[in-house]
Design a protein around this motif. Structure first.
Motif, PDB file in Angstrom:
ATOM      1  N   SER A  15      54.202  61.078  72.390  1.00 25.59           N
ATOM      2  CA  SER A  15      55.481  60.410  72.138  1.00 25.59           C
ATOM      3  C   SER A  15      55.452  59.046  72.826  1.00 25.59           C
ATOM      4  CB  SER A  15      56.619  61.269  72.699  1.00 25.59           C
ATOM      5  OG  SER A  15      57.740  60.475  73.028  1.00 25.59           O
ATOM      6  N   ARG A  45      66.825  63.667  69.309  1.00 24.37           N
ATOM      7  CA  ARG A  45      67.773  64.142  70.319  1.00 24.37           C
ATOM      8  C   ARG A  45      67.766  65.662  70.353  1.00 24.37           C
ATOM      9  NH1 ARG A  45      73.188  62.964  68.835  1.00 24.37           N
ATOM     10  NH2 ARG A  45      72.467  63.241  66.721  1.00 24.37           N
ATOM     11  N   THR A  49      62.398  67.306  66.738  1.00 25.46           N
ATOM     12  CA  THR A  49      61.150  66.565  66.604  1.00 25.46           C
ATOM     13  C   THR A  49      61.339  65.424  65.615  1.00 25.46           C
ATOM     14  OG1 THR A  49      60.414  68.074  64.889  1.00 25.46           O
ATOM     15  CG2 THR A  49      59.649  68.522  67.120  1.00 25.46           C
ATOM     16  N   TRP A  50      60.528  64.390  65.806  1.00 19.20           N
ATOM     17  CA  TRP A  50      60.516  63.257  64.883  1.00 19.20           C
ATOM     18  C   TRP A  50      59.166  63.246  64.190  1.00 19.20           C
ATOM     19  CZ3 TRP A  50      64.031  60.560  62.619  1.00 19.20           C
ATOM     20  CH2 TRP A  50      63.674  59.415  61.902  1.00 19.20           C
ATOM     21  N   TYR A  58      56.368  53.420  65.119  1.00 21.92           N
ATOM     22  CA  TYR A  58      56.852  54.190  66.272  1.00 21.92           C
ATOM     23  C   TYR A  58      56.686  53.308  67.493  1.00 21.92           C
ATOM     24  CZ  TYR A  58      55.523  57.394  62.632  1.00 21.92           C
ATOM     25  OH  TYR A  58      55.362  57.973  61.393  1.00 21.92           O
ATOM     26  N   ASP A 102      71.394  56.843  63.712  1.00 19.92           N
ATOM     27  CA  ASP A 102      70.572  56.899  62.499  1.00 19.92           C
ATOM     28  C   ASP A 102      70.592  55.598  61.716  1.00 19.92           C
ATOM     29  OD1 ASP A 102      70.150  59.539  63.047  1.00 19.92           O
ATOM     30  OD2 ASP A 102      71.353  60.314  61.379  1.00 19.92           O
ATOM     31  N   ILE A 131      62.193  53.750  68.890  1.00 23.21           N
ATOM     32  CA  ILE A 131      62.587  53.547  67.487  1.00 23.21           C
ATOM     33  C   ILE A 131      61.517  54.131  66.567  1.00 23.21           C
ATOM     34  CG2 ILE A 131      63.060  51.797  65.703  1.00 23.21           C
ATOM     35  CD1 ILE A 131      63.745  49.903  68.104  1.00 23.21           C
ATOM     36  N   PRO A 139      57.876  61.257  55.783  1.00 24.71           N
ATOM     37  CA  PRO A 139      57.906  62.197  56.898  1.00 24.71           C
ATOM     38  C   PRO A 139      57.778  63.639  56.423  1.00 24.71           C
ATOM     39  CG  PRO A 139      60.107  61.426  56.417  1.00 24.71           C
ATOM     40  CD  PRO A 139      59.189  60.655  55.521  1.00 24.71           C
ATOM     41  N   THR A 141      59.443  66.625  57.222  1.00 22.44           N
ATOM     42  CA  THR A 141      60.547  67.263  57.944  1.00 22.44           C
ATOM     43  C   THR A 141      61.153  68.347  57.062  1.00 22.44           C
ATOM     44  OG1 THR A 141      62.902  66.866  58.422  1.00 22.44           O
ATOM     45  CG2 THR A 141      61.720  65.045  57.460  1.00 22.44           C
ATOM     46  N   ASP A 142      61.792  69.311  57.711  1.00 18.71           N
ATOM     47  CA  ASP A 142      62.443  70.383  56.955  1.00 18.71           C
ATOM     48  C   ASP A 142      63.566  69.809  56.096  1.00 18.71           C
ATOM     49  OD1 ASP A 142      63.609  69.666  59.376  1.00 18.71           O
ATOM     50  OD2 ASP A 142      64.666  71.570  59.577  1.00 18.71           O
ATOM     51  N   GLN A 252      72.110  65.274  59.819  1.00 22.96           N
ATOM     52  CA  GLN A 252      72.416  65.538  61.213  1.00 22.96           C
ATOM     53  C   GLN A 252      71.499  64.700  62.063  1.00 22.96           C
ATOM     54  OE1 GLN A 252      72.830  69.448  62.565  1.00 22.96           O
ATOM     55  NE2 GLN A 252      74.709  69.616  61.472  1.00 22.96           N
TER      56      GLN A 252
HETATM   57  C1  BT5 Z   1      66.502  60.637  66.007  1.00 17.11           C
HETATM   58  O1  BT5 Z   1      66.790  61.887  66.481  1.00 17.11           O
HETATM   59  O2  BT5 Z   1      66.813  60.223  64.921  1.00 17.11           O
HETATM   60  C2  BT5 Z   1      65.717  59.770  66.981  1.00 17.11           C
HETATM   61  C3  BT5 Z   1      64.298  59.555  66.520  1.00 17.11           C
HETATM   62  C4  BT5 Z   1      63.557  58.626  67.437  1.00 17.11           C
HETATM   63  C5  BT5 Z   1      62.099  58.592  67.111  1.00 17.11           C
HETATM   64  C6  BT5 Z   1      61.368  57.552  67.912  1.00 17.11           C
HETATM   65  S1  BT5 Z   1      59.721  57.329  67.353  1.00 17.11           S
HETATM   66  C7  BT5 Z   1      59.348  56.374  68.734  1.00 17.11           C
HETATM   67  C8  BT5 Z   1      60.035  57.037  69.913  1.00 17.11           C
HETATM   68  N1  BT5 Z   1      59.188  58.067  70.492  1.00 17.11           N
HETATM   69  C9  BT5 Z   1      59.707  59.286  70.353  1.00 17.11           C
HETATM   70  O3  BT5 Z   1      59.172  60.339  70.738  1.00 17.11           O
HETATM   71  N2  BT5 Z   1      60.897  59.201  69.714  1.00 17.11           N
HETATM   72  C10 BT5 Z   1      61.241  57.827  69.416  1.00 17.11           C
HETATM   73  P1  BT5 Z   1      67.844  62.905  65.825  1.00 17.11           P
HETATM   74  O4  BT5 Z   1      69.123  62.199  65.547  1.00 17.11           O
HETATM   75  O5  BT5 Z   1      67.887  64.049  66.767  1.00 17.11           O
HETATM   76  O6  BT5 Z   1      67.187  63.298  64.434  1.00 17.11           O
HETATM   77  C11 BT5 Z   1      66.127  64.186  64.354  1.00 17.11           C
HETATM   78  C12 BT5 Z   1      66.190  64.907  63.012  1.00 17.11           C
HETATM   79  O7  BT5 Z   1      65.850  63.996  61.949  1.00 17.11           O
HETATM   80  C13 BT5 Z   1      65.203  66.059  62.879  1.00 17.11           C
HETATM   81  O8  BT5 Z   1      65.766  67.253  63.342  1.00 17.11           O
HETATM   82  C14 BT5 Z   1      64.917  66.108  61.375  1.00 17.11           C
HETATM   83  O9  BT5 Z   1      65.929  66.823  60.692  1.00 17.11           O
HETATM   84  C15 BT5 Z   1      65.053  64.660  60.960  1.00 17.11           C
HETATM   85  N3  BT5 Z   1      63.759  63.967  60.943  1.00 17.11           N
HETATM   86  C16 BT5 Z   1      62.656  64.208  61.686  1.00 17.11           C
HETATM   87  N4  BT5 Z   1      61.699  63.319  61.434  1.00 17.11           N
HETATM   88  C17 BT5 Z   1      62.205  62.473  60.503  1.00 17.11           C
HETATM   89  C18 BT5 Z   1      61.712  61.333  59.858  1.00 17.11           C
HETATM   90  N5  BT5 Z   1      60.504  60.814  60.124  1.00 17.11           N
HETATM   91  N6  BT5 Z   1      62.514  60.734  58.940  1.00 17.11           N
HETATM   92  C19 BT5 Z   1      63.744  61.197  58.653  1.00 17.11           C
HETATM   93  N7  BT5 Z   1      64.279  62.278  59.246  1.00 17.11           N
HETATM   94  C20 BT5 Z   1      63.517  62.905  60.171  1.00 17.11           C
END
Ligand code: BT5
Length: 252
Positions: A15, A45, A49-50, A58, A102, A131, A139, A141-142, A252
């Motif tokens: 990460s 959050r 996972t992202w 990233y 988001d 970011i 991606p 993702t589920d 979400q």
């Molecule tokens: C976010 O969390 O949207 C914050 C993501 C931040 C990622 C960056 S990458 C660089 C840096 N290093 C890290 O480790 N993180 C940051 P949240 O609001 O909790 O949304 C997560 C949810 O988005 C997941 O539970 C999935 O449902 C969905 N998701 C996961 N990966 C995705 C993707 N690549 N694109 C769209 N949706 C995604």
């Protein structure tokens, strides 16, 4: 004053936020940027996972602002604007922001922001602004039907370097203003996919339904609950929000 960026490029990391945090704890100065080709444990959050395959952007920026932990909500919410502006500048697309963290295109999730503060002796020592943007990769993702990439919309690849440079430039301006207590409320409002809409917020178990009225300068979202009273959502790490009018747009 602008920040001097020191960009550290990496292949696959767990990460970029964790990399930046480790370097911050070791004393790295403000302006360090970690950029990775992919992440094996990209974070969202609430322990989510992202999905971070090669082809996405990233990055994590290390900052040492004179802020309190409470002010990180403002940073999370309003940093969506400079990132949206950068994407718009490079692609000509219109990006929406969905409270709290988001980035969206037509109701689908294009990117996300994860701001993490690290404290030392009860004071905020530094902040990592992470970011993730789906640029030239889809991606895994589920909720993939609710995710989107720039490549999928534009039917062409986007120059990652140009996008990175633009993101850093817009963040720089954002950060200079933030340190003076200023945020782009107009730019936020114009891009918000939530304001004026019916929403359901889950505040760590407690559900609030109502209409999203406005985003405050501190980053809080004011909702007129169906029961009548105004509710201010501000507990960013424990709050999830979905739009109720169109299921398509309910992320979400
Ligand atoms: C976010 O969390 O949207 C914050 C993501 C931040 C990622 C960056 S990458 C660089 C840096 N290093 C890290 O480790 N993180 C940051 P949240 O609001 O909790 O949304 C997560 C949810 O988005 C997941 O539970 C999935 O449902 C969905 N998701 C996961 N990966 C995705 C993707 N690549 N694109 C769209 N949706 C995604």
């Amino acid at each position: 004053m602008t920040i001097v960026h020191r960009i550290v490029r990496q292949g696959e990391v767990a990460s970029t936020n964790e990399e930046a945090k480790a370097r911050g704890k070791a004393g790295a100065a403000e302006g360090l940027v970690i950029v990775a080709e992919s992440q094996s444990a990209g974070k969202g959050r609430l322990g989510r996972t992202w999905s971070s395959p090669p082809g996405g952007l990233y990055l994590s920026l290390l900052l040492r602002p004179q802020l309190t932990t409470k002010e990180l909500l403002r940073m999370t919410v309003y940093s969506c604007v400079p990132v949206a502006q950068a994407i718009e500048e490079v692609t000509d697309l219109q990006v929406q922001v969905k409270w709290p963290n988001d980035l969206e295109l037509n109701g689908k999730k294009l990117g996300g922001i994860l701001v993490e503060g690290v404290s030392k002796l009860n004071r905020l020592d530094f902040v990592v602004l992470g970011i993730g943007i789906n640029v030239n990769a889809e991606p895994a993702t589920d909720k993939v039907e609710r995710a989107v990439s720039l490549r999928a919309v534009l039917c062409r690849e986007v120059d990652q370097e140009q996008l990175l440079a633009s993101v850093l430039q817009h963040l720089d301006r954002f950060y200079s203003r933030l340190k003076k207590g200023e945020v782009d409320e107009v730019g936020y409002k114009r891009r918000s996919s939530v304001l004026g809409r019916k929403v359901e917020a889950n505040l760590g178990g407690k559900v609030v339904r109502g209409k999203a009225l406005r985003v405050l300068k501190d980053g809080g979202l004011v909702v007129r609950s169906d029961e009548g009273p105004l509710v201010k959502l501000s507990w960013v790490s424990e709050t999830t929000l979905r739009l109720l009018e169109t299921e398509e747009a309910s992320l979400q």
